[in-house]
Design a protein around this motif. Sequence first.
Motif, PDB file in Angstrom:
ATOM      1  N   UNK A   1      86.714   3.473  63.720  1.00 47.52           N
ATOM      2  CA  UNK A   1      86.878   4.828  64.243  1.00 47.52           C
ATOM      3  C   UNK A   1      87.919   4.754  65.347  1.00 47.52           C
ATOM      4  N   UNK A   2      89.101   5.286  65.061  1.00 49.42           N
ATOM      5  CA  UNK A   2      90.268   5.028  65.900  1.00 49.42           C
ATOM      6  C   UNK A   2      90.460   6.062  67.007  1.00 49.42           C
ATOM      7  N   UNK A   3      89.386   6.711  67.413  1.00 51.54           N
ATOM      8  CA  UNK A   3      89.492   7.706  68.481  1.00 51.54           C
ATOM      9  C   UNK A   3      89.287   7.058  69.844  1.00 51.54           C
ATOM     10  N   UNK A   4      90.165   7.395  70.785  1.00 45.90           N
ATOM     11  CA  UNK A   4      89.996   6.967  72.172  1.00 45.90           C
ATOM     12  C   UNK A   4      90.611   8.022  73.069  1.00 45.90           C
ATOM     13  N   UNK A   5      90.150   8.071  74.296  1.00 41.77           N
ATOM     14  CA  UNK A   5      90.707   9.052  75.228  1.00 41.77           C
ATOM     15  C   UNK A   5      90.374   8.657  76.660  1.00 41.77           C
ATOM     16  N   UNK A   6      91.347   8.815  77.533  1.00 42.54           N
ATOM     17  CA  UNK A   6      91.129   8.548  78.951  1.00 42.54           C
ATOM     18  C   UNK A   6      90.923   9.849  79.725  1.00 42.54           C
TER      19      UNK A   6
ATOM     20  N   UNK B   1      80.779  -2.641  61.609  1.00 43.85           N
ATOM     21  CA  UNK B   1      81.964  -2.518  60.768  1.00 43.85           C
ATOM     22  C   UNK B   1      83.205  -2.881  61.575  1.00 43.85           C
ATOM     23  N   UNK B   2      84.227  -2.039  61.470  1.00 43.64           N
ATOM     24  CA  UNK B   2      85.447  -2.270  62.238  1.00 43.64           C
ATOM     25  C   UNK B   2      85.374  -1.779  63.670  1.00 43.64           C
ATOM     26  N   UNK B   3      84.238  -1.181  64.056  1.00 40.85           N
ATOM     27  CA  UNK B   3      84.032  -0.753  65.433  1.00 40.85           C
ATOM     28  C   UNK B   3      84.472   0.669  65.720  1.00 40.85           C
ATOM     29  N   UNK B   4      84.194   1.104  66.935  1.00 41.25           N
ATOM     30  CA  UNK B   4      84.577   2.429  67.432  1.00 41.25           C
ATOM     31  C   UNK B   4      85.429   2.219  68.679  1.00 41.25           C
ATOM     32  N   UNK B   5      86.677   2.562  68.594  1.00 34.95           N
ATOM     33  CA  UNK B   5      87.609   2.305  69.688  1.00 34.95           C
ATOM     34  C   UNK B   5      87.126   2.924  71.001  1.00 34.95           C
ATOM     35  N   UNK B   6      86.559   4.113  70.933  1.00 36.89           N
ATOM     36  CA  UNK B   6      86.080   4.814  72.121  1.00 36.89           C
ATOM     37  C   UNK B   6      84.967   4.023  72.816  1.00 36.89           C
ATOM     38  N   UNK B   7      84.075   3.400  72.035  1.00 38.77           N
ATOM     39  CA  UNK B   7      82.993   2.613  72.628  1.00 38.77           C
ATOM     40  C   UNK B   7      83.561   1.408  73.383  1.00 38.77           C
ATOM     41  N   UNK B   8      84.573   0.776  72.806  1.00 42.58           N
ATOM     42  CA  UNK B   8      85.197  -0.356  73.480  1.00 42.58           C
ATOM     43  C   UNK B   8      85.896   0.053  74.754  1.00 42.58           C
TER      44      UNK B   8
ATOM     45  N   UNK C   1      86.955  -7.025  66.947  1.00 42.55           N
ATOM     46  CA  UNK C   1      87.334  -7.787  68.145  1.00 42.55           C
ATOM     47  C   UNK C   1      88.537  -7.179  68.855  1.00 42.55           C
ATOM     48  N   UNK C   2      89.289  -6.339  68.158  1.00 46.60           N
ATOM     49  CA  UNK C   2      90.451  -5.696  68.781  1.00 46.60           C
ATOM     50  C   UNK C   2      90.039  -4.780  69.928  1.00 46.60           C
ATOM     51  N   UNK C   3      88.810  -4.252  69.871  1.00 44.54           N
ATOM     52  CA  UNK C   3      88.382  -3.272  70.861  1.00 44.54           C
ATOM     53  C   UNK C   3      87.112  -3.651  71.616  1.00 44.54           C
ATOM     54  N   UNK C   4      86.317  -4.573  71.086  1.00 44.35           N
ATOM     55  CA  UNK C   4      85.038  -4.890  71.699  1.00 44.35           C
ATOM     56  C   UNK C   4      85.119  -6.136  72.579  1.00 44.35           C
ATOM     57  N   UNK C   5      84.228  -6.212  73.551  1.00 46.19           N
ATOM     58  CA  UNK C   5      84.202  -7.352  74.479  1.00 46.19           C
ATOM     59  C   UNK C   5      83.900  -8.656  73.748  1.00 46.19           C
ATOM     60  N   UNK C   6      83.021  -8.576  72.750  1.00 44.58           N
ATOM     61  CA  UNK C   6      82.677  -9.743  71.924  1.00 44.58           C
ATOM     62  C   UNK C   6      82.086  -9.230  70.622  1.00 44.58           C
ATOM     63  N   UNK C   7      82.042 -10.106  69.627  1.00 44.92           N
ATOM     64  CA  UNK C   7      81.437  -9.763  68.340  1.00 44.92           C
ATOM     65  C   UNK C   7      80.608 -10.947  67.858  1.00 44.92           C
ATOM     66  N   UNK C   8      79.465 -10.637  67.249  1.00 45.17           N
ATOM     67  CA  UNK C   8      78.590 -11.698  66.755  1.00 45.17           C
ATOM     68  C   UNK C   8      78.217 -11.423  65.301  1.00 45.17           C
ATOM     69  N   UNK C   9      78.361 -12.447  64.474  1.00 48.43           N
ATOM     70  CA  UNK C   9      77.936 -12.357  63.076  1.00 48.43           C
ATOM     71  C   UNK C   9      76.496 -12.842  63.019  1.00 48.43           C
ATOM     72  N   UNK C  10      75.591 -11.927  62.628  1.00 42.41           N
ATOM     73  CA  UNK C  10      74.167 -12.230  62.666  1.00 42.41           C
ATOM     74  C   UNK C  10      73.471 -11.697  61.424  1.00 42.41           C
ATOM     75  N   UNK C  11      72.298 -12.245  61.182  1.00 42.88           N
ATOM     76  CA  UNK C  11      71.372 -11.687  60.202  1.00 42.88           C
ATOM     77  C   UNK C  11      70.364 -10.867  60.995  1.00 42.88           C
ATOM     78  N   UNK C  12      70.370  -9.563  60.795  1.00 42.67           N
ATOM     79  CA  UNK C  12      69.517  -8.688  61.584  1.00 42.67           C
ATOM     80  C   UNK C  12      68.033  -8.862  61.283  1.00 42.67           C
ATOM     81  N   UNK C  13      67.727  -9.637  60.257  1.00 49.17           N
ATOM     82  CA  UNK C  13      66.332  -9.885  59.912  1.00 49.17           C
ATOM     83  C   UNK C  13      65.832 -11.195  60.507  1.00 49.17           C
ATOM     84  N   UNK C  14      66.616 -11.753  61.428  1.00 51.52           N
ATOM     85  CA  UNK C  14      66.210 -12.930  62.177  1.00 51.52           C
ATOM     86  C   UNK C  14      66.281 -12.602  63.668  1.00 51.52           C
ATOM     87  N   UNK C  15      65.724 -13.475  64.490  1.00 49.50           N
ATOM     88  CA  UNK C  15      65.778 -13.262  65.933  1.00 49.50           C
ATOM     89  C   UNK C  15      67.226 -13.227  66.396  1.00 49.50           C
TER      90      UNK C  15
END
Length: 301
Positions: free
Chosen positions: A43-48, A85-92, A111-125
Amino acid sequence: MASVESLIKHFQALDCNVDPFPNLFDFEGSVNEFYEGTYCNMVNFSSSKEGVLTKLKLWTIKSGYLQKVKNHFEPGDVLIDVGCGGGVKYFGQQFNTIGADTSLGSLKIATENYSACIKVNLLKKLPIPDESVDGIVSSFVWEHFTQDQKLFMLEEFHRVLVKSGKLVFMYDVQTDNPLIKRYKRIDPALYIKEFIDVDGHVGYQTPHENQKGFESKGFTVLENQGNERTIFLEFSACHKLLKWGNMNPIVRYFLKSICGIASNKVTFPIYSLFVRVIDLLAFFAPLSWARTVITVCQKKG
């Protein structure tokens, strides 16, 4: 509460970094063939600025999902975007956001917009310390998990959230929308194929059933916003309904027209705004008619 810097150090200590991405960590290793590379859109929306146009866009994009997140969190809060997914630019831009997904291809984009990214299985801790994040957000993820899987995930979300931390989830639901319900009744097998099987929507539940699930795992539901409660639906639903062969020609023309408008880059935002306004005017329509819901929850205690 942990800072985003301390969370990144925590991830680094677990030695799961993915080269050459310094803030991408793979805690799963295996490849999910269904999801890998499937949901890579950003989601390529951002605004200052905080002007009228920005507020209108936030109110419109994803049925106001971005606005809901903005309303319930402060700038700089630590958020986990689950199934990002590919993230939300506004959230970053606004928050210290960590993307979590099962697709490495999607996370490389996020990773282009977020502080960090983790590949996880959401059905595990989750590899996240207790009470370390302010909020967890997600869009169109919840319906991909069964009821039992959802309850497990809610326990994990409750664990990692700070006291009074919040969830903001947008998801598809089992709907009584009059148009969808009509064609579901005409061909139940086709409905299952197009609305459930194709997208892996194994977790369709009614808004009420979802609310009971949230509440059973220590959350208070603050808001349940029902979207697409009329015959004016978003592109994906209209495109699926056109698969029905025994359809009234007027209805078919109506759905084709929506698909044409909603698939055009120029007219798509106008139609999205129109649907939001129609839903606002149709406030009297029951929540059970909603095709999608945005739920805001707060951790108890």
